[in-house]
Write a protein that holds these residues in place. Structure first.
Motif, PDB file in Angstrom:
ATOM      1  N   ARG A  94     -14.669  26.270 -53.536  1.00 30.30           N
ATOM      2  CA  ARG A  94     -15.819  26.977 -54.100  1.00 30.30           C
ATOM      3  C   ARG A  94     -17.101  26.737 -53.324  1.00 30.30           C
ATOM      4  N   ARG A  95     -17.220  25.599 -52.641  1.00 26.37           N
ATOM      5  CA  ARG A  95     -18.495  25.265 -52.000  1.00 26.37           C
ATOM      6  C   ARG A  95     -18.392  25.088 -50.491  1.00 26.37           C
ATOM      7  N   ILE A  96     -17.348  24.380 -50.035  1.00 34.52           N
ATOM      8  CA  ILE A  96     -17.271  24.070 -48.606  1.00 34.52           C
ATOM      9  C   ILE A  96     -16.720  25.245 -47.805  1.00 34.52           C
ATOM     10  N   ALA A  97     -15.583  25.798 -48.244  1.00 31.80           N
ATOM     11  CA  ALA A  97     -14.971  26.909 -47.508  1.00 31.80           C
ATOM     12  C   ALA A  97     -15.921  28.086 -47.315  1.00 31.80           C
ATOM     13  N   PRO A  98     -16.690  28.496 -48.344  1.00 28.84           N
ATOM     14  CA  PRO A  98     -17.602  29.617 -48.143  1.00 28.84           C
ATOM     15  C   PRO A  98     -18.654  29.381 -47.071  1.00 28.84           C
ATOM     16  N   ILE A  99     -18.954  28.132 -46.786  1.00 24.13           N
ATOM     17  CA  ILE A  99     -19.885  27.815 -45.702  1.00 24.13           C
ATOM     18  C   ILE A  99     -19.133  27.683 -44.383  1.00 24.13           C
ATOM     19  N   HIS A 100     -17.992  27.024 -44.431  1.00 22.12           N
ATOM     20  CA  HIS A 100     -17.253  26.710 -43.208  1.00 22.12           C
ATOM     21  C   HIS A 100     -16.769  27.961 -42.483  1.00 22.12           C
ATOM     22  N   TYR A 101     -16.271  28.941 -43.219  1.00 24.31           N
ATOM     23  CA  TYR A 101     -15.679  30.119 -42.591  1.00 24.31           C
ATOM     24  C   TYR A 101     -16.616  31.321 -42.511  1.00 24.31           C
ATOM     25  N   ASN A 102     -17.703  31.283 -43.210  1.00 21.88           N
ATOM     26  CA  ASN A 102     -18.646  32.401 -43.199  1.00 21.88           C
ATOM     27  C   ASN A 102     -19.501  32.353 -41.935  1.00 21.88           C
ATOM     28  N   GLN A 103     -19.554  33.458 -41.206  1.00 22.98           N
ATOM     29  CA  GLN A 103     -20.358  33.509 -39.988  1.00 22.98           C
ATOM     30  C   GLN A 103     -21.714  34.178 -40.212  1.00 22.98           C
ATOM     31  N   GLY A 104     -21.890  34.807 -41.374  1.00 25.69           N
ATOM     32  CA  GLY A 104     -23.168  35.408 -41.707  1.00 25.69           C
ATOM     33  C   GLY A 104     -23.442  36.718 -40.985  1.00 25.69           C
ATOM     34  N   PRO A 105     -24.509  37.422 -41.379  1.00 27.40           N
ATOM     35  CA  PRO A 105     -24.870  38.679 -40.725  1.00 27.40           C
ATOM     36  C   PRO A 105     -25.130  38.484 -39.232  1.00 27.40           C
ATOM     37  N   LEU A 106     -24.506  39.332 -38.430  1.00 29.04           N
ATOM     38  CA  LEU A 106     -24.657  39.283 -36.968  1.00 29.04           C
ATOM     39  C   LEU A 106     -24.226  37.940 -36.383  1.00 29.04           C
ATOM     40  N   GLY A 107     -23.467  37.155 -37.146  1.00 29.97           N
ATOM     41  CA  GLY A 107     -22.994  35.868 -36.645  1.00 29.97           C
ATOM     42  C   GLY A 107     -24.048  34.785 -36.610  1.00 29.97           C
TER      43      GLY A 107
END
Length: 244
Positions: A123-136
């Motif tokens: 719920r907390r770590i994976a969404p940060i670890h794998y998310n690259q965000g807009p335009l990376g």
């Protein structure tokens, strides 16, 4: 031993050795179907492969209908393995399913109580670890932070970009592909993993999502007498295996 895991069965290493040593890339197959139950079992064993964070970033497109299989064989550059196999399986790595699979990992936890550390991770770590965000941009920020923190202690290095996510997904998917090939051999069937194909045509033909990566197309069936083209050999192990 973990009591929940149960007693381990006896393993015959010689039987496993036979499976590994007799697995070959078969270039021609007999005109015999792979039974549905055998194929289903092999695909299930494929999904038991180890994978990153149990996010299972793979999909299998099983092609058996003659017309579609013929067109897929053409997209595989007309290789004999593709033309003669009764089954073709496109093995696809997905970089875009991790968020949904992280949610499912919590919702489908197989035990009565979900460990807090597991819930925190998905719920907390994976969404940060794998998310690259807009335009990376989030990936760039994570890479910079990882570099700074990594000066003083070990830290995970990536994935920090869309390309690194492709590598991440492909590594796990390749492990599943190997499970599938060994399972087929254990059932008395054979396979040929093909990298030679037109990915654009394969994806269009099978309606694979845009972000799906066709890791390989696997031909499967009973090997023909002329299915093995050459004697198997490997390079000197002393040059490739390092004991430290």
């Amino acid at each position: 031993m973990n009591a929940k895991a149960g007693a381990l069965p006896d393993i015959d290493v010689e039987e496993f050795r036979k499976v590994v040593r007799t697995r070959r890339s078969i270039r021609r197959f007999k005109n015999e179907p792979v039974p549905d139950d055998v194929l289903a079992d092999c695909l299930e064993l494929a999904t038991l492969a180890p994978n990153s964070s149990n996010l299972q970033p793979w999909e299998f497109y099983v092609v058996r209908t003659p017309e579609l299989k013929t067109r897929l064989a053409e997209a595989c550059l007309g290789q004999n393995a593709a033309k003669t196999a009764p089954v073709l399986i496109a093995i696809v790595a997905r970089t875009d399913t991790w968020r949904n699979h992280a949610r499912r990992a919590v919702e489908e936890w197989p035990e009565e109580k979900l460990p807090p550390i597991v819930e925190k991770y998905y719920r907390r770590i994976a969404p940060i670890h794998y998310n690259q965000g807009p335009l990376g941009l989030l990936g760039v920020a994570k890479k910079a932070a990882g570099y700074v923190v990594g000066l003083s202690r070990p830290v995970p290095r990536g994935p920090y970009s869309a390309n690194e996510m492709k590598v991440w997904a492909t590594k796990s998917t390749a492990l599943a592909a190997e499970n599938l090939m060994l399972a087929l051999r254990a059932h008395g069937y054979d396979s040929c993993p093909m990298e030679g194909f037109d990915e654009c045509r394969v994806k269009k033909l099978l309606k694979i999502p845009r972000k799906g990566l066709v890791t390989m197309v696997l031909a499967a069936g009973k090997r023909a007498e002329n299915g093995v083209y050459n004697q198997q050999y490997r390079f000197d192990r002393a040059q490739l295996i390092h004991y430290l």
